[in-house]
Design a protein around this motif. Sequence first.
Motif, mmCIF file in Angstrom:
data_model
loop_
_atom_site.group_PDB
_atom_site.id
_atom_site.type_symbol
_atom_site.label_atom_id
_atom_site.label_comp_id
_atom_site.label_asym_id
_atom_site.label_seq_id
_atom_site.Cartn_x
_atom_site.Cartn_y
_atom_site.Cartn_z
ATOM 1 N N GLY A 34 0.994 -1.328 0.130
ATOM 2 C CA GLY A 34 -0.152 -0.131 0.514
ATOM 3 C C GLY A 34 0.870 1.728 0.339
ATOM 4 O O GLY A 34 1.938 1.184 0.543
ATOM 5 N N MET A 57 5.077 -6.733 4.177
ATOM 6 C CA MET A 57 4.441 -7.417 3.271
ATOM 7 C C MET A 57 5.058 -8.464 2.802
ATOM 8 O O MET A 57 4.398 -9.539 1.827
ATOM 9 C CB MET A 57 4.527 -6.119 1.986
ATOM 10 C CG MET A 57 3.432 -4.926 2.447
ATOM 11 S SD MET A 57 1.823 -5.889 2.943
ATOM 12 C CE MET A 57 0.991 -6.443 1.223
ATOM 13 N N LYS A 60 3.884 -11.544 4.740
ATOM 14 C CA LYS A 60 2.160 -11.838 3.726
ATOM 15 C C LYS A 60 2.415 -12.113 2.986
ATOM 16 O O LYS A 60 0.749 -12.994 2.386
ATOM 17 C CB LYS A 60 1.709 -10.049 4.051
ATOM 18 C CG LYS A 60 0.114 -9.747 4.603
ATOM 19 C CD LYS A 60 -0.948 -8.697 4.374
ATOM 20 C CE LYS A 60 0.020 -7.519 5.781
ATOM 21 N NZ LYS A 60 -0.743 -6.918 5.467
ATOM 22 N N LYS A 72 6.217 -1.356 -0.434
ATOM 23 C CA LYS A 72 5.538 -0.257 0.086
ATOM 24 C C LYS A 72 6.034 0.874 -0.434
ATOM 25 O O LYS A 72 7.224 1.110 -0.363
ATOM 26 C CB LYS A 72 5.632 -0.178 2.031
ATOM 27 C CG LYS A 72 4.687 -0.096 2.456
ATOM 28 C CD LYS A 72 3.135 -0.867 2.680
ATOM 29 C CE LYS A 72 2.570 -0.805 3.459
ATOM 30 N NZ LYS A 72 1.186 -1.635 4.252
ATOM 31 N N PRO A 110 -4.029 0.614 -1.526
ATOM 32 C CA PRO A 110 -4.423 1.986 -0.285
ATOM 33 C C PRO A 110 -3.893 1.337 0.711
ATOM 34 O O PRO A 110 -3.312 -0.082 1.615
ATOM 35 C CB PRO A 110 -5.532 1.378 0.090
ATOM 36 C CG PRO A 110 -6.208 0.281 -0.826
ATOM 37 C CD PRO A 110 -4.925 -0.260 -1.642
ATOM 38 N N ASP A 111 -3.485 2.357 2.085
ATOM 39 C CA ASP A 111 -2.791 1.612 3.492
ATOM 40 C C ASP A 111 -3.547 3.081 4.201
ATOM 41 O O ASP A 111 -4.574 4.053 4.058
ATOM 42 C CB ASP A 111 -1.030 1.200 3.278
ATOM 43 C CG ASP A 111 -1.080 0.996 4.369
ATOM 44 O OD1 ASP A 111 -0.688 -0.338 4.686
ATOM 45 O OD2 ASP A 111 -0.086 1.485 5.171
ATOM 46 N N CYS A 131 -6.673 -2.353 -6.066
ATOM 47 C CA CYS A 131 -7.936 -1.547 -5.279
ATOM 48 C C CYS A 131 -8.796 0.149 -5.525
ATOM 49 O O CYS A 131 -8.956 1.205 -5.797
ATOM 50 C CB CYS A 131 -7.526 -1.323 -3.724
ATOM 51 S SG CYS A 131 -7.448 -2.891 -3.016
ATOM 52 N N ASN A 256 -0.285 -3.293 11.082
ATOM 53 C CA ASN A 256 0.854 -4.254 10.213
ATOM 54 C C ASN A 256 1.865 -3.357 11.506
ATOM 55 O O ASN A 256 1.562 -2.839 11.667
ATOM 56 C CB ASN A 256 1.248 -3.465 9.488
ATOM 57 C CG ASN A 256 0.353 -4.146 7.797
ATOM 58 O OD1 ASN A 256 0.417 -5.025 8.031
ATOM 59 N ND2 ASN A 256 -0.373 -3.019 7.234
ATOM 60 N N VAL A 286 -5.390 -8.259 1.089
ATOM 61 C CA VAL A 286 -4.135 -7.751 -0.314
ATOM 62 C C VAL A 286 -5.167 -9.454 -1.099
ATOM 63 O O VAL A 286 -4.600 -10.066 -2.447
ATOM 64 C CB VAL A 286 -3.188 -8.171 -0.158
ATOM 65 C CG1 VAL A 286 -2.585 -6.895 0.132
ATOM 66 C CG2 VAL A 286 -2.331 -8.968 1.562
ATOM 67 N N ALA A 289 -7.943 -8.392 -3.458
ATOM 68 C CA ALA A 289 -7.273 -7.911 -4.188
ATOM 69 C C ALA A 289 -6.288 -8.410 -4.949
ATOM 70 O O ALA A 289 -6.504 -8.367 -6.254
ATOM 71 C CB ALA A 289 -6.385 -7.038 -3.755
HETATM 72 N N1 PHE Z 1 -2.181 -1.644 2.983
HETATM 73 C C1 PHE Z 1 -2.791 -3.288 2.307
HETATM 74 C C2 PHE Z 1 -1.879 -4.113 3.059
HETATM 75 O O1 PHE Z 1 -0.820 -4.173 4.304
HETATM 76 C C3 PHE Z 1 -2.356 -3.307 1.247
HETATM 77 C C4 PHE Z 1 -2.614 -3.782 0.284
HETATM 78 C C5 PHE Z 1 -3.741 -3.481 -0.197
HETATM 79 C C6 PHE Z 1 -1.598 -3.164 -1.140
HETATM 80 C C7 PHE Z 1 -4.583 -4.138 -1.057
HETATM 81 C C8 PHE Z 1 -2.763 -4.035 -2.264
HETATM 82 C C9 PHE Z 1 -3.302 -4.268 -2.100
HETATM 83 O O2 PHE Z 1 -1.459 -5.244 3.877
#
Ligand code: PHE
Length: 349
Positions: A34, A57, A60, A72, A110-111, A131, A256, A286, A289
């Motif tokens: 994000g 990430m 994740k 990021k 988004p973040d 997104c 996070n 994620v 998405a």
């Molecule tokens: N903010 C989300 C996260 O920390 C990042 C993200 C969301 C990236 C959706 C891509 C799509 O996981």
Amino acid sequence: MLDHEQILIRRGPRSGLPVILALHSTALGPAAGGLRLWRYPDWRDGLADALRLSAAMTLKFAAAGLAGGGGKTVVALPQGTRLDPARRRDVLYDVADVIDSMGGVYAVGPDVGTAPADMAVIGEVTPHVFCKPEDLGGSGDSSPHTARGTLAALRAVGRRLYGDGDLEGRRMALIGLGHVGEHLARLLAAEGVELTVTDIDTAKRELAEELGAAWRSPEEIVSADVDILIPAALGGVLTTRAVRDLRCRAVAGPANNQLDTPEVSELLHQRGIVWIPDYIASAGGVINAMTTELHGLGVDQALARVNAIEGTVADLLKTADDLGVTPAQAGLEMARRRIRAAMPETLPR
Ligand code: PHE
């Protein structure tokens, strides 16, 4: 040792603000992560945040079994900055140019501090953006999906603590009623959870009232006498000191980078508190998405993938028990095994 594949820092030519893109790993596939638009005492603090967040990430994606890598973007706003709409567009175009220059090895989403409308602006410049609003062909707001995934994780925790995943009447304390936190608060209230909540923005007390949740200050809530504490705000809540004050049996939430330092996971373990790695409990956004926008899954299939976080957490807790390690160690081991398996033999490990 430099862990990251690339770090790009540019003073945005339109906004004059530091745009920081940290690309941690593309071992499992093109990276995503994000855009955080947030205030920092110094832009170097934003850099530090980007480095940590992008590494998280990578974990994740690996833990979720997705073919994506970690990245990021942080725009470090000086304290007290307020962006009017024109300045905000300037920032977003500055960011979009940086992302486009990566040629597709990284896509933004988004973040904290950003939303689908911002992704739409970035999407005017580059296709490498998740997104966007649904009417522009994106998957829209990721926060309800992140909240769903956290609920799935909480069910697994409930099963672990009490032998069943029924959350009704369980006492939980939720820190942060932002995009994800508000969705999660509503889901938990609907499950009949006995909720205590907080936010740095006291206007959110209204939401607490609407949901019949108790309100505590951010300082008090950490030591609330509850079953599960749920961090859903900015990172770093679990300091050595905070862990001493905890009175919960488990900590699991979508924020996070919850651990102030990695060693805190050992302290939690010593105190008999179950901690679910944040990169697992927060993966719903994620997962939704990526699976809908890249892999063409339908809404129901994507939801099933998000709900599968419950099984991931259950497996993790079992592995940790079997091996006699903390859930933090078990999570890292699982994620790293997947990343290693995808790396060419010739690369140093
Ligand atoms: N903010 C989300 C996260 O920390 C990042 C993200 C969301 C990236 C959706 C891509 C799509 O996981």
